[in-house]
Design an enzyme around this catalytic site. Structure first.
Site, mmCIF file in Angstrom:
data_model
loop_
_atom_site.group_PDB
_atom_site.id
_atom_site.type_symbol
_atom_site.label_atom_id
_atom_site.label_comp_id
_atom_site.label_asym_id
_atom_site.label_seq_id
_atom_site.Cartn_x
_atom_site.Cartn_y
_atom_site.Cartn_z
ATOM 1 N N LYS A 13 0.825 -1.210 0.000
ATOM 2 C CA LYS A 13 0.000 0.000 0.000
ATOM 3 C C LYS A 13 0.864 1.267 0.000
ATOM 4 O O LYS A 13 0.663 2.166 -0.810
ATOM 5 C CB LYS A 13 -0.945 0.000 1.216
ATOM 6 C CG LYS A 13 -1.890 -1.202 1.245
ATOM 7 C CD LYS A 13 -2.822 -1.183 2.460
ATOM 8 C CE LYS A 13 -2.126 -1.241 3.796
ATOM 9 N NZ LYS A 13 -1.399 -2.509 4.044
ATOM 10 N N ARG A 88 -9.872 0.372 8.894
ATOM 11 C CA ARG A 88 -9.356 -0.965 9.144
ATOM 12 C C ARG A 88 -10.344 -1.834 9.903
ATOM 13 O O ARG A 88 -10.050 -2.987 10.181
ATOM 14 C CB ARG A 88 -8.084 -0.834 9.978
ATOM 15 C CG ARG A 88 -6.816 -1.317 9.288
ATOM 16 C CD ARG A 88 -5.687 -1.059 10.272
ATOM 17 N NE ARG A 88 -4.480 -1.751 10.006
ATOM 18 C CZ ARG A 88 -3.432 -1.190 9.386
ATOM 19 N NH1 ARG A 88 -3.498 0.020 8.915
ATOM 20 N NH2 ARG A 88 -2.328 -1.878 9.246
ATOM 21 N N ARG A 127 11.449 -5.779 4.955
ATOM 22 C CA ARG A 127 11.168 -4.345 4.742
ATOM 23 C C ARG A 127 12.139 -3.464 5.544
ATOM 24 O O ARG A 127 12.467 -3.762 6.687
ATOM 25 C CB ARG A 127 9.735 -4.035 5.164
ATOM 26 C CG ARG A 127 9.432 -2.533 5.167
ATOM 27 C CD ARG A 127 7.964 -2.234 5.102
ATOM 28 N NE ARG A 127 7.217 -2.632 6.280
ATOM 29 C CZ ARG A 127 5.896 -2.510 6.387
ATOM 30 N NH1 ARG A 127 5.186 -2.005 5.376
ATOM 31 N NH2 ARG A 127 5.281 -2.896 7.478
ATOM 32 N N ARG A 160 11.193 -1.708 11.198
ATOM 33 C CA ARG A 160 10.138 -1.429 12.161
ATOM 34 C C ARG A 160 10.083 -2.538 13.211
ATOM 35 O O ARG A 160 10.222 -3.705 12.896
ATOM 36 C CB ARG A 160 8.788 -1.350 11.439
ATOM 37 C CG ARG A 160 8.475 0.047 10.928
ATOM 38 C CD ARG A 160 7.284 0.080 10.004
ATOM 39 N NE ARG A 160 6.091 -0.605 10.511
ATOM 40 C CZ ARG A 160 4.927 -0.620 9.860
ATOM 41 N NH1 ARG A 160 4.807 -0.005 8.683
ATOM 42 N NH2 ARG A 160 3.897 -1.262 10.351
ATOM 43 N N ARG A 171 -0.251 -9.723 13.143
ATOM 44 C CA ARG A 171 -0.898 -8.678 12.324
ATOM 45 C C ARG A 171 -1.708 -9.293 11.182
ATOM 46 O O ARG A 171 -2.759 -8.787 10.820
ATOM 47 C CB ARG A 171 0.161 -7.720 11.775
ATOM 48 C CG ARG A 171 0.651 -6.741 12.840
ATOM 49 C CD ARG A 171 2.011 -6.169 12.508
ATOM 50 N NE ARG A 171 1.997 -5.349 11.323
ATOM 51 C CZ ARG A 171 3.063 -5.135 10.559
ATOM 52 N NH1 ARG A 171 4.217 -5.702 10.861
ATOM 53 N NH2 ARG A 171 2.966 -4.360 9.512
#
Ligand code: ADP
Ligand code: ADP
Ligand code: ZN
Length: 215
Positions: A13, A88, A127, A160, A171
């Site tokens: 996203k 969400r 990431r 992160r 998640r």
């Protein structure tokens, strides 16, 4: 004009949003970025949100709704907005639907980026994010030109806290249970454009930009 990016963590996203805001008149609104910056500042919102984020759970709806209200009131109304990571939950989507008429805005399109779970895990654990501007990179799939340095602004890249394997798995569970129902929510309102997110970054963007150009 209001565009929503829906999809599991790691779907791409943020990566697509970077290209969309480059090519279309859209103001980027990421509740994840706003929450992370509150945590960094250690302000009241950040102190409340942190525990949930660290565990890979959603921050309570009332906190998130307040952020979005404030952000929407800031808008000058001329540009459109691009939501990444909001709504969400069904409750958040219902709030947005009720708030829009007063703002004179409407949702034009919801892109649902769909990616297989094993690929999501690989994307999230590899990431790296810019600590200054938030741009996402990937060790293998989208490395910066210089190791650990942001192409856009020269900032340092970091991993992160919630991109650890354990939190990623939580998640993904939370996404399935609380966010995935939004796909049907927007499909029944004829707003949904499913996007095959299992392609490379430019392939995904081609699909999204061709829909956006026709709006
Ligand atoms: P989201 O905002 O949905 O959580 P990101 O845009 O941060 O996802 O992307 C997650 C990770 O996957 C990042 O490391 C990014 O560089 C990488 N990525 C994004 N899109 C693709 C793609 N189409 N193919 C491979 N890797 C991708
Ligand atoms: P990703 O797309 O990689 O899952 P985000 O940056 O969008 O990550 O979100 C990071 C975290 O911030 C979420 O796991 C959640 O704790 C919190 N968060 C972001 N947006 C929302 C939202 N709309 N409602 C509740 N929590 C949110
Ligand atoms: Zn940067």
């Amino acid at each position: 004009m209001l565009i929503i990016l829906l999809g599991p963590p790691g779907a791409g996203k943020g990566t697509q949003a970077e290209r969309m805001t480059r090519d279309f008149e859209l103001t980027y609104i990421s509740t994840g970025d706003i929450l992370r910056s509150a945590v960094k500042d250690n302000n009241e919102l950040g102190r409340k949100a942190r525990q949930y984020m660290d565990q890979g759970r959603l921050v309570p709806d009332d906190l998130v709704v307040d952020i979005v209200k404030a952000r929407l009131m800031d808008e000058d109304g001329k540009k459109g907005a691009l939501f990444d990571g909001f709504p969400r939950t069904v409750e958040q989507a219902v709030f947005l639907e009720k708030a829009l008429p007063d703002l004179g805005a409407e949702i034009n399109r919801v892109f649902s980026i769909e990616v297989e779970e094993s690929e999501l895990i690989e994307r999230l654990t590899g990431r790296r994010v810019c600590s200054d501007c938030g741009t996402s990179y990937h060790l293998k799939f989208n490395p910066p030109k210089v190791r650990n340095v942001c192409d856009q602004c020269g900032g340092d890249l970091y991993q992160r806290d919630d991109d650890s394997l354990e939190t990623v798995q939580e998640r993904l569970k939370v996404y399935k249970k609380q966010t995935e129902p939004l796909i049907d929510f927007y499909r029944t309102r004829d707003l949904l454009s499913p996007i095959d997110g299992n392609q490379d970054i430019e392939g995904v963007y081609k699909q999204i930009s061709s829909v956006l150009s026709d709006l």
